[in-house]
Design a protein around this motif. Sequence first.
Motif, PDB file in Angstrom:
ATOM      1  N   VAL A   1      -2.266   0.229  -4.613  1.00  0.00           N
ATOM      2  CA  VAL A   1      -2.472  -1.034  -3.868  1.00  0.00           C
ATOM      3  C   VAL A   1      -1.998  -2.215  -4.821  1.00  0.00           C
ATOM      4  N   VAL A   2      -1.116  -3.364  -4.184  1.00  0.00           N
ATOM      5  CA  VAL A   2      -0.560  -4.051  -5.035  1.00  0.00           C
ATOM      6  C   VAL A   2      -0.906  -5.371  -4.331  1.00  0.00           C
TER       7      VAL A   2
ATOM      8  N   VAL B   1      -5.337  -0.308  -7.998  1.00  0.00           N
ATOM      9  CA  VAL B   1      -4.981  -1.655  -7.821  1.00  0.00           C
ATOM     10  C   VAL B   1      -4.741  -2.373  -8.955  1.00  0.00           C
ATOM     11  N   GLY B   2      -3.537  -2.924  -8.603  1.00  0.00           N
ATOM     12  CA  GLY B   2      -2.931  -4.045  -9.544  1.00  0.00           C
ATOM     13  C   GLY B   2      -2.022  -5.033  -9.017  1.00  0.00           C
ATOM     14  N   SER B   3      -1.606  -5.847  -9.716  1.00  0.00           N
ATOM     15  CA  SER B   3      -0.463  -7.084  -9.222  1.00  0.00           C
ATOM     16  C   SER B   3       0.669  -6.385  -9.499  1.00  0.00           C
TER      17      SER B   3
ATOM     18  N   GLU C   1     -14.638  -2.368  -4.270  1.00  0.00           N
ATOM     19  CA  GLU C   1     -14.755  -2.652  -2.632  1.00  0.00           C
ATOM     20  C   GLU C   1     -13.841  -1.752  -2.179  1.00  0.00           C
ATOM     21  N   ILE C   2     -12.576  -1.679  -2.213  1.00  0.00           N
ATOM     22  CA  ILE C   2     -11.687  -0.581  -1.624  1.00  0.00           C
ATOM     23  C   ILE C   2     -12.185   0.849  -1.773  1.00  0.00           C
ATOM     24  N   GLY C   3     -12.580   1.290  -2.856  1.00  0.00           N
ATOM     25  CA  GLY C   3     -13.132   2.670  -3.166  1.00  0.00           C
ATOM     26  C   GLY C   3     -14.212   2.822  -2.282  1.00  0.00           C
TER      27      GLY C   3
ATOM     28  N   VAL D   1       0.982  -1.101  -0.029  1.00  0.00           N
ATOM     29  CA  VAL D   1       0.120   0.131  -0.247  1.00  0.00           C
ATOM     30  C   VAL D   1       0.908   1.280  -0.022  1.00  0.00           C
ATOM     31  N   ARG D   2       0.835   1.923  -0.939  1.00  0.00           N
ATOM     32  CA  ARG D   2       1.566   3.342  -1.191  1.00  0.00           C
ATOM     33  C   ARG D   2       0.839   4.576  -1.546  1.00  0.00           C
ATOM     34  N   VAL D   3       1.031   5.578  -0.718  1.00  0.00           N
ATOM     35  CA  VAL D   3       0.236   6.726  -1.108  1.00  0.00           C
ATOM     36  C   VAL D   3       1.578   7.748  -1.537  1.00  0.00           C
ATOM     37  N   THR D   4       1.343   8.502  -2.792  1.00  0.00           N
ATOM     38  CA  THR D   4       2.030   9.326  -3.450  1.00  0.00           C
ATOM     39  C   THR D   4       1.422  10.554  -3.724  1.00  0.00           C
ATOM     40  N   GLN D   5       2.021  11.771  -4.007  1.00  0.00           N
ATOM     41  CA  GLN D   5       1.321  13.040  -4.474  1.00  0.00           C
ATOM     42  C   GLN D   5       1.559  12.932  -5.900  1.00  0.00           C
TER      43      GLN D   5
END
Length: 175
Positions: free
Chosen positions: A40-41, A79-81, A59-61, A27-31
Amino acid sequence: MSTDQNERLRALIEPLAAGSGLDLEEVRVTQAGRRRQLQVVVDADGGVELDAVAELSREIGQALDEADAMGGAPYVLEVGSPGVDRPLTEPRHWRRAVGRLVKAQLSAGGELLGRVLEADDEGVLVEVPPVKGRGRATERRLGWAEIAKGRVQVEFSRKDDHIDASDEVDEDEEA
């Protein structure tokens, strides 16, 4: 992103991923300009299907909006792999890399290039190709403590790739 926010996001997202049969990897938040981007991976044995990613993204949204976890500022959810070249940091990553060529940095120094044959709770078994193509490949067992880090290597054409005769299409059947 603060560790507290990261932990809160993980706590919110992890049960959703698990409920879909997926492992939350990152889980990573960037500007991204004026917006924040939440990446989200997720991964799973056998890979992740696009439909599962799309459903999990919805669902996450919804959960983020209900919990106001991202605050009032706009954000983009992605969201990805994991990519093919992601680091192998967990035994499950190595298990999912069976059959793939990997480069492992060894804890004692040096590196090893080999094909993952199997991975379990104790370590990984790799097939090490002969030096300069001479001789025979050898198998080497590495315990998890012996591996500092590992990464799958991208192969554009594998020398032992072959076409299975059962995969060929009979020209008479195409008509």
